[in-house]
Design a protein around this motif. Sequence first.
Motif, PDB file in Angstrom:
ATOM      1  N   ASN A   1      -6.445  -2.773   2.637  1.00 27.21           N
ATOM      2  CA  ASN A   1      -7.418  -2.119   2.061  1.00 27.21           C
ATOM      3  C   ASN A   1      -6.612  -0.778   1.423  1.00 27.21           C
ATOM      4  OD1 ASN A   1      -9.764  -3.244   3.334  1.00 27.21           O
ATOM      5  ND2 ASN A   1      -8.205  -3.294   5.073  1.00 27.21           N
ATOM      6  N   SER A   2      -6.862  -0.866   0.327  1.00 25.15           N
ATOM      7  CA  SER A   2      -6.482   0.624  -0.686  1.00 25.15           C
ATOM      8  C   SER A   2      -7.566   1.298  -0.825  1.00 25.15           C
ATOM      9  CB  SER A   2      -5.705  -0.294  -1.687  1.00 25.15           C
ATOM     10  OG  SER A   2      -4.933   0.671  -2.543  1.00 25.15           O
ATOM     11  N   GLN A   3      -7.702   2.127  -0.480  1.00 24.59           N
ATOM     12  CA  GLN A   3      -8.784   3.169  -2.032  1.00 24.59           C
ATOM     13  C   GLN A   3      -8.379   4.313  -2.494  1.00 24.59           C
ATOM     14  OE1 GLN A   3     -11.650   4.031   0.703  1.00 24.59           O
ATOM     15  NE2 GLN A   3     -10.421   3.008   1.566  1.00 24.59           N
TER      16      GLN A   3
ATOM     17  N   GLY B   1      -1.256   2.237   5.958  1.00 22.90           N
ATOM     18  CA  GLY B   1      -0.728   1.642   4.899  1.00 22.90           C
ATOM     19  C   GLY B   1       0.504   1.737   4.485  1.00 22.90           C
TER      20      GLY B   1
ATOM     21  N   LEU C   1       0.961  -1.615   0.516  1.00 23.40           N
ATOM     22  CA  LEU C   1       0.234   0.084   0.150  1.00 23.40           C
ATOM     23  C   LEU C   1       0.623   1.265  -0.341  1.00 23.40           C
ATOM     24  CD1 LEU C   1      -2.752  -1.564   2.858  1.00 23.40           C
ATOM     25  CD2 LEU C   1      -2.980  -1.358  -0.274  1.00 23.40           C
TER      26      LEU C   1
ATOM     27  N   ASP D   1      -5.054   4.660   2.728  1.00 27.07           N
ATOM     28  CA  ASP D   1      -4.498   3.058   2.809  1.00 27.07           C
ATOM     29  C   ASP D   1      -4.348   2.563   3.972  1.00 27.07           C
ATOM     30  OD1 ASP D   1      -4.951   3.292   0.097  1.00 27.07           O
ATOM     31  OD2 ASP D   1      -3.410   2.825  -0.596  1.00 27.07           O
TER      32      ASP D   1
END
Length: 524
Positions: free
Chosen positions: A302-304, A279, A238, A243
């Motif tokens: 968890n990546s935006q 992240g 990330l 993130d």
Amino acid sequence: MMEWLGFSCLLLGVLLWPSRTQNVVPGTALNCCEGDILLLLDSSGSVSSYEFSRLLHFLSELLLPFSLGRGQVRAGLLQVGTEPHLEFGLDAHSTQPGLQGALHRTRQLQGDTNTEAALRQVQGLLARAGAGDELELPKVLVWLTDGVQPGMVDGPMAELRRAGVSLLAVSTGHGNYQVLQRVVTPPIESHLYFVDIDDISIITEDLREAIIELIRVERLRVVQVSSHSAVLQWRPVLGSNTDFYSFLHYSSVLPGGGEGQPNGGASSGGQYHRRTLPGDASWVELRDLQPDTIYTASLTPNSQSNHDYLNTLSVTFTTQPEVLSPAVVTVTDSGPDRVRVSWGPLQTEHVQRYQIEYGALPSGQVHTVRLHGHQNSTLLTGLEPDTQYLVTVSALYSTGKEKAMSVKACTQEVLPALADLQLTPVGRDAVQVRWWGHDEGLRGYWLNWERGETQSPSRPAFSCLYLPPGSLSTLLTHLAPSSRVCVSPVYRMARGLGLCCTARTQTENTNKEKPWNEWTWEGY
């Protein structure tokens, strides 16, 4: 003439490597991967100088984003010519400046296209490269060719595939498609490229992504584990500030055989923990774990910014059995009336206090010393010399548990020095030696002196003599002129401090009958 100058300028512009490639580093490949990339570059005479320079520039941009070295990506370059030439091996460069400089210095071989000989060398290089690795690392061979007369490559390429090597190919020509299609590792659409040399840069990202998919590391590793803690590490995937990682760990097998519940329970006493990590995190320390327990941990990126699916990583590990202090007790700095006792491991969070009990064997009085739980050493004084003691170190834990360990410790023997030493001449080369010592613990006396008769004046001969404890004098003959006579007391464990005098025979001393004691202390 003008046409020639125009071509020279064009060629010079191609050979100059743009400096911007040193600054533009796609973050997607940093710390993402672990494996070996071996580049097999056609350097024969069928490749023009212009094409060769373009291929080198392409390789520079292809490899630029990778983190290099052991535990990361290793890259090597083997040129194909009449005879293969290893430009640099897999362990040659661990930094991008070093790798980029090596590519820039690479010169074309010319000659024939002997790909078969080069592939035989590839097999040896990759086999040796993996010999010392703890884990089987992925290996990738990238073959860059103009497609002209590749030779009988099917057999060697098949052997490499059976050995687990992934084969990718880039051809700047349009021939021998069937051969290249047979040798590359599926899928062909991402592992085989036909492209004009002037357009080769358009495949850089696609080929790099294909390599990354082959050597990407998606491991959650346990790098350190004890009875109550563990450190887990992973490759960062990330990059955005928004993130984050979802981290979960729970005990899957508890002491006594219970099973934890990963879906929110604590059945049978199991513990279940969830936390969020930033992240840019690449490790986490787990504390307050139970000893000798199996734990399962999972990490979900968890990546935006990256909407691709990122796999959840997981690992299972077992904490170490609990080692209660004292697990080891040592005795040092022993003297006639003291010894130092040390113990470990130091467990300040769990031990309230230590108690040290000691007494002379077999039935001496027992003495007690109490210390705080943060101490792991103490000096015991007022002991009897040359005596064996039993020392017991006990730890009282905050849980009420106790553990003790005993060792035997010995004090040193008292070694009194020689009290006096006198020499009296009784002849031309003889002296009467008299001394006084201490009787307590005495086992005898040790004498040494220099003899007069010797075969080499430059190499004096020495004699020594052991006498029982009741002896207080002896006659020494055949002494060398100004011979040095030394006497030391002998005890059970060692010699005590002795004395030395220089003997003066009658020829050297006018006062023949008068003894003298011009001595010096001598410890040996």
